[in-house]
Design an enzyme around this catalytic site. Structure first.
Site, PDB file in Angstrom:
ATOM      1  N   LYS A  14      -0.328  -6.358  -8.962  1.00 39.97           N
ATOM      2  CA  LYS A  14      -0.347  -5.151  -8.122  1.00 39.97           C
ATOM      3  C   LYS A  14       0.001  -3.965  -9.000  1.00 39.97           C
ATOM      4  CE  LYS A  14      -1.086  -4.065  -3.803  1.00 39.97           C
ATOM      5  NZ  LYS A  14      -1.910  -4.776  -2.808  1.00 39.97           N
ATOM      6  N   ASP A  47      -5.714  -0.119  -2.334  1.00 43.00           N
ATOM      7  CA  ASP A  47      -4.660  -0.463  -1.362  1.00 43.00           C
ATOM      8  C   ASP A  47      -4.355   0.866  -0.665  1.00 43.00           C
ATOM      9  OD1 ASP A  47      -2.670  -2.810  -0.638  1.00 43.00           O
ATOM     10  OD2 ASP A  47      -1.419  -1.041  -0.760  1.00 43.00           O
TER      11      ASP A  47
HETATM   12  P1  NDP Z   1      -4.976   3.059   3.953  1.00 41.23           P
HETATM   13  O1  NDP Z   1      -4.432   4.038   2.985  1.00 41.23           O
HETATM   14  O2  NDP Z   1      -6.442   3.039   4.214  1.00 41.23           O
HETATM   15  O3  NDP Z   1      -4.235   3.168   5.322  1.00 41.23           O
HETATM   16  C1  NDP Z   1      -2.855   2.979   5.479  1.00 41.23           C
HETATM   17  C2  NDP Z   1      -2.559   3.406   6.877  1.00 41.23           C
HETATM   18  O4  NDP Z   1      -1.233   3.197   7.299  1.00 41.23           O
HETATM   19  C3  NDP Z   1      -2.801   4.881   7.009  1.00 41.23           C
HETATM   20  O5  NDP Z   1      -3.356   5.077   8.255  1.00 41.23           O
HETATM   21  C4  NDP Z   1      -1.387   5.415   6.854  1.00 41.23           C
HETATM   22  O6  NDP Z   1      -1.241   6.694   7.317  1.00 41.23           O
HETATM   23  C5  NDP Z   1      -0.673   4.453   7.710  1.00 41.23           C
HETATM   24  N1  NDP Z   1       0.741   4.471   7.508  1.00 41.23           N
HETATM   25  C6  NDP Z   1       1.440   4.592   6.353  1.00 41.23           C
HETATM   26  N2  NDP Z   1       2.764   4.544   6.615  1.00 41.23           N
HETATM   27  C7  NDP Z   1       2.870   4.393   7.960  1.00 41.23           C
HETATM   28  C8  NDP Z   1       3.955   4.266   8.845  1.00 41.23           C
HETATM   29  N3  NDP Z   1       5.221   4.278   8.386  1.00 41.23           N
HETATM   30  N4  NDP Z   1       3.693   4.102  10.167  1.00 41.23           N
HETATM   31  C9  NDP Z   1       2.442   4.065  10.635  1.00 41.23           C
HETATM   32  N5  NDP Z   1       1.371   4.197   9.836  1.00 41.23           N
HETATM   33  C10 NDP Z   1       1.586   4.340   8.515  1.00 41.23           C
HETATM   34  O7  NDP Z   1      -4.503   1.636   3.459  1.00 41.23           O
HETATM   35  P2  NDP Z   1      -5.060   0.229   3.883  1.00 41.23           P
HETATM   36  O8  NDP Z   1      -5.595   0.247   5.267  1.00 41.23           O
HETATM   37  O9  NDP Z   1      -5.912  -0.235   2.775  1.00 41.23           O
HETATM   38  O10 NDP Z   1      -3.722  -0.632   3.850  1.00 41.23           O
HETATM   39  C11 NDP Z   1      -2.923  -0.909   5.006  1.00 41.23           C
HETATM   40  C12 NDP Z   1      -2.102  -2.160   4.778  1.00 41.23           C
HETATM   41  O11 NDP Z   1      -2.973  -3.265   4.516  1.00 41.23           O
HETATM   42  C13 NDP Z   1      -1.157  -2.119   3.567  1.00 41.23           C
HETATM   43  O12 NDP Z   1      -0.028  -2.905   3.854  1.00 41.23           O
HETATM   44  C14 NDP Z   1      -1.972  -2.789   2.465  1.00 41.23           C
HETATM   45  O13 NDP Z   1      -1.149  -3.313   1.460  1.00 41.23           O
HETATM   46  C15 NDP Z   1      -2.652  -3.883   3.281  1.00 41.23           C
HETATM   47  N6  NDP Z   1      -3.855  -4.483   2.710  1.00 41.23           N
HETATM   48  C16 NDP Z   1      -4.900  -3.719   2.292  1.00 41.23           C
HETATM   49  C17 NDP Z   1      -6.027  -4.328   1.791  1.00 41.23           C
HETATM   50  C18 NDP Z   1      -7.229  -3.581   1.363  1.00 41.23           C
HETATM   51  O14 NDP Z   1      -8.179  -4.220   0.941  1.00 41.23           O
HETATM   52  N7  NDP Z   1      -7.275  -2.270   1.486  1.00 41.23           N
HETATM   53  C19 NDP Z   1      -6.106  -5.778   1.652  1.00 41.23           C
HETATM   54  C20 NDP Z   1      -4.983  -6.488   2.202  1.00 41.23           C
HETATM   55  C21 NDP Z   1      -3.901  -5.829   2.695  1.00 41.23           C
HETATM   56  P3  NDP Z   1      -1.105   7.838   6.204  1.00 41.23           P
HETATM   57  O15 NDP Z   1      -2.285   7.660   5.297  1.00 41.23           O
HETATM   58  O16 NDP Z   1      -1.191   9.057   7.018  1.00 41.23           O
HETATM   59  O17 NDP Z   1       0.198   7.614   5.486  1.00 41.23           O
HETATM   60  O1  2IT Z   2      -3.214  -6.445  -0.655  1.00 41.87           O
HETATM   61  C1  2IT Z   2      -4.373  -6.761  -0.999  1.00 41.87           C
HETATM   62  O2  2IT Z   2      -4.758  -7.938  -0.938  1.00 41.87           O
HETATM   63  C2  2IT Z   2      -5.277  -5.709  -1.461  1.00 41.87           C
HETATM   64  N1  2IT Z   2      -4.890  -4.547  -1.450  1.00 41.87           N
HETATM   65  C3  2IT Z   2      -6.635  -6.058  -1.968  1.00 41.87           C
HETATM   66  C4  2IT Z   2      -6.572  -6.494  -3.411  1.00 41.87           C
HETATM   67  C5  2IT Z   2      -7.899  -6.707  -4.080  1.00 41.87           C
HETATM   68  O3  2IT Z   2      -7.846  -6.997  -5.288  1.00 41.87           O
HETATM   69  O4  2IT Z   2      -8.956  -6.596  -3.466  1.00 41.87           O
END
Ligand code: NDP
Ligand code: 2IT
Length: 445
Positions: free
Chosen positions: A124, A164
């Site tokens: 990460k 992420d």
């Molecule tokens: P994004 O940046 O697309 O979205 C994150 C979202 O969470 C935004 O809407 C953000 O709002 C919101 N957010 C942040 N802090 C808070 C809070 N305290 N309360 C409520 N909402 C909040 O990120 P992702 O959707 O990619 O990631 C979301 C989660 O999923 C993370 O935990 C990430 O590690 C996990 N994840 C992501 C993957 C991926 O492929 N993208 C894969 C697997 C897991 P704002 O932007 O306004 O802060």
């Molecule tokens: O938390 C996760 O699994 C991710 N943000 C995606 C990682 C990746 O290499 O696609």
């Protein structure tokens, strides 16, 4: 292995790294019996070797803003474990980023990647840079400066980063451009790329889709489905968007999304153009979900609150770590929620998880239930190696198969005597065994 002793030692060595210590404790408590029943693990001292990253790169990122001012951010890449394949894991750009958060995410990624069935190690990275409110030119200059350091330690067969929180296709584009220039090659390093330059169809949707496929498998074990279910989602980013699309397609009704400013409740359901509006919200570079309630009058905005107080059948926490606590968990149970499936990484606190397991509802940890994102990154790497692009249907079918197989691994390793499936235990044991056995095969290195 003695979990309490290991945790005491780790707490001494890494004081204040709360999230990292929380993630390690969860894994160790769940694998303790299996570990102690298999003396070869202790002989190879797998536990002490797996809880520390292989290496941590810390670097500064100087960049010039639109006013000509020089800014400096801190950045990291944690290469945690490569027993199964090249280091693989996302990059997070968010002001809260620190070593503890990235170590927790890198540690979780080892077991998640193991569960995907694909050959990927765990890593990460990220920075405390805040993309909110920055111009495209500022984001580009930051990404270029970030890559000027990172490129030295990554490569298509060594370490493959992705997105992420705060890192989407725009940032991946700027990072990719700089890597390509520095390395003078075009091998597909980074996943989540644009479709025109090596990206995979379905990667943007993959984490959310995979999360809903997983939840659907869980519901099936109770002869249930998404059809007619009320679903609460948190976040409004990439994962929340993909999950909302798939829930709606399967006949469920999404009634909440949330941001750091509060949550939106829409009794009419968040579907079609409302889901597309989530993309606009995220791209707007604002830190708020509130504008949804101006755009769609059927919605109410609840300032400073979390969505878990609403009555839902299924909850998909898709925002960030520790966003759902014990009180939220009790409220969900009280309101008749039957399934909680983590889309984010570690969104439920350990106390909340305990409530779900004590009440024996369907509960899946992120390392199993959000693995669809990295799994599709693995499929993107396969396509890049073969120099071809699969159709969306082909990728989706593979993603679906992978999520079902992860579900099966959790059932195989997590079913208790009374038939209750402890998905937390199942995911940790299944993920761990593959990595630990591979580490033993490779000798002490
Ligand atoms: P994004 O940046 O697309 O979205 C994150 C979202 O969470 C935004 O809407 C953000 O709002 C919101 N957010 C942040 N802090 C808070 C809070 N305290 N309360 C409520 N909402 C909040 O990120 P992702 O959707 O990619 O990631 C979301 C989660 O999923 C993370 O935990 C990430 O590690 C996990 N994840 C992501 C993957 C991926 O492929 N993208 C894969 C697997 C897991 P704002 O932007 O306004 O802060
Ligand atoms: O938390 C996760 O699994 C991710 N943000 C995606 C990682 C990746 O290499 O696609």
């Amino acid at each position: 292995m003695n979990v309490e002793k290991i945790m005491l030692d780790l707490e001494k060595k890494h004081p204040g790294e709360v999230e990292y210590l929380q993630a390690v404790r969860e894994v160790l408590e769940n694998i303790e019996d299996v570990y102690n029943d298999n003396p070869q693990f202790e002989t190879a001292n797998v536990v002490d070797r797996i809880v520390e990253p292989d290496r941590v790169l810390t670097f500064k990122v100087p960049w010039v803003d639109d006013d000509g001012k020089v800014n400096v951010n801190l950045a990291y890449r944690i290469q945690f474990n490569n027993a199964l394949g090249p280091y693989k894991g996302g990059l997070r750009f968010h002001p809260s980023v620190n070593l503890s958060i990235l170590k927790f995410l890198g540690f979780e990624q080892i077991f998640k990647n193991s569960l995907t069935t694909l050959p990927m190690g765990g890593a990460k990275g990220g920075s405390d840079f805040n993309p909110k409110g920055k111009s495209d030119a500022e984001i580009m200059r930051f990404c270029q400066s970030f890559m000027l350091e990172l490129w030295r330690i990554i490569g298509p067969e060594t370490d493959v980063p992705a997105g992420d929180i705060g890192v989407g296709s725009k940032e991946i584009g700027y990072l990719y451009g700089m890597y390509k220039k520095l390395a003078a090659e075009n091998t597909g390093i980074l996943t989540g790329k644009g479709l025109n330059w090596g990206g995979s169809l379905i990667r943007p949707e993959a984490t959310g889709f995979g999360n809903v496929y997983f939840a659907n498998e869980m519901l099936k074990t109770k002869n249930e489905s998404f059809s007619g279910k009320r679903v609460g989602i948190s976040g409004f980013g990439n994962v929340a968007w993909g999950a909302a699309l798939k829930v709606t397609e399967l006949g469920g009704k999404v009634v909440t999304i949330s941001g750091p400013d509060g949550y939106v409740y829409d009794e009419k359901g968040i579907s079609e153009d409302k889901i597309e509006y989530m993309l606009e919200l995220r791209a707007s570079n604002e830190d708020i979900v509130k504008p949804y309630s101006y755009e769609f009058p059927s919605a109410q905005f609840h300032e400073g609150k979390r969505p878990w107080e609403e009555k839902v059948d299924v909850a998909l926490p898709c925002a960030t770590q520790n966003e759902l606590d014990k009180e939220d968990a009790e409220k969900l149970i009280e309101n008749g929620c039957i399934c909680v499936c983590e889309g984010a990484n570690m969104p439920c606190t350990p106390e909340a998880v305990e409530v779900f397991i004590e009440n024996k509802i369907l509960f899946a940890p992120g390392k199993a239930a959000n693995a669809g994102g990295v799994a599709t990154s693995g499929l993107e790497m396969s396509q890049n190696s073969m120099k071809l692009q699969w159709t969306g249907e082909e990728v989706d079918e593979k993603l679906h198969w992978i999520m079902s197989s992860i579900h099966q691994s959790c059932v195989d390793h997590g079913t208790e005597e009374d038939g209750f499936v402890n998905y937390v235990r199942g995911a940790n044991i299944a993920g761990f065994l593959k990595v630990a056995n591979s580490m033993i095969d490779h000798g002490v290195i």
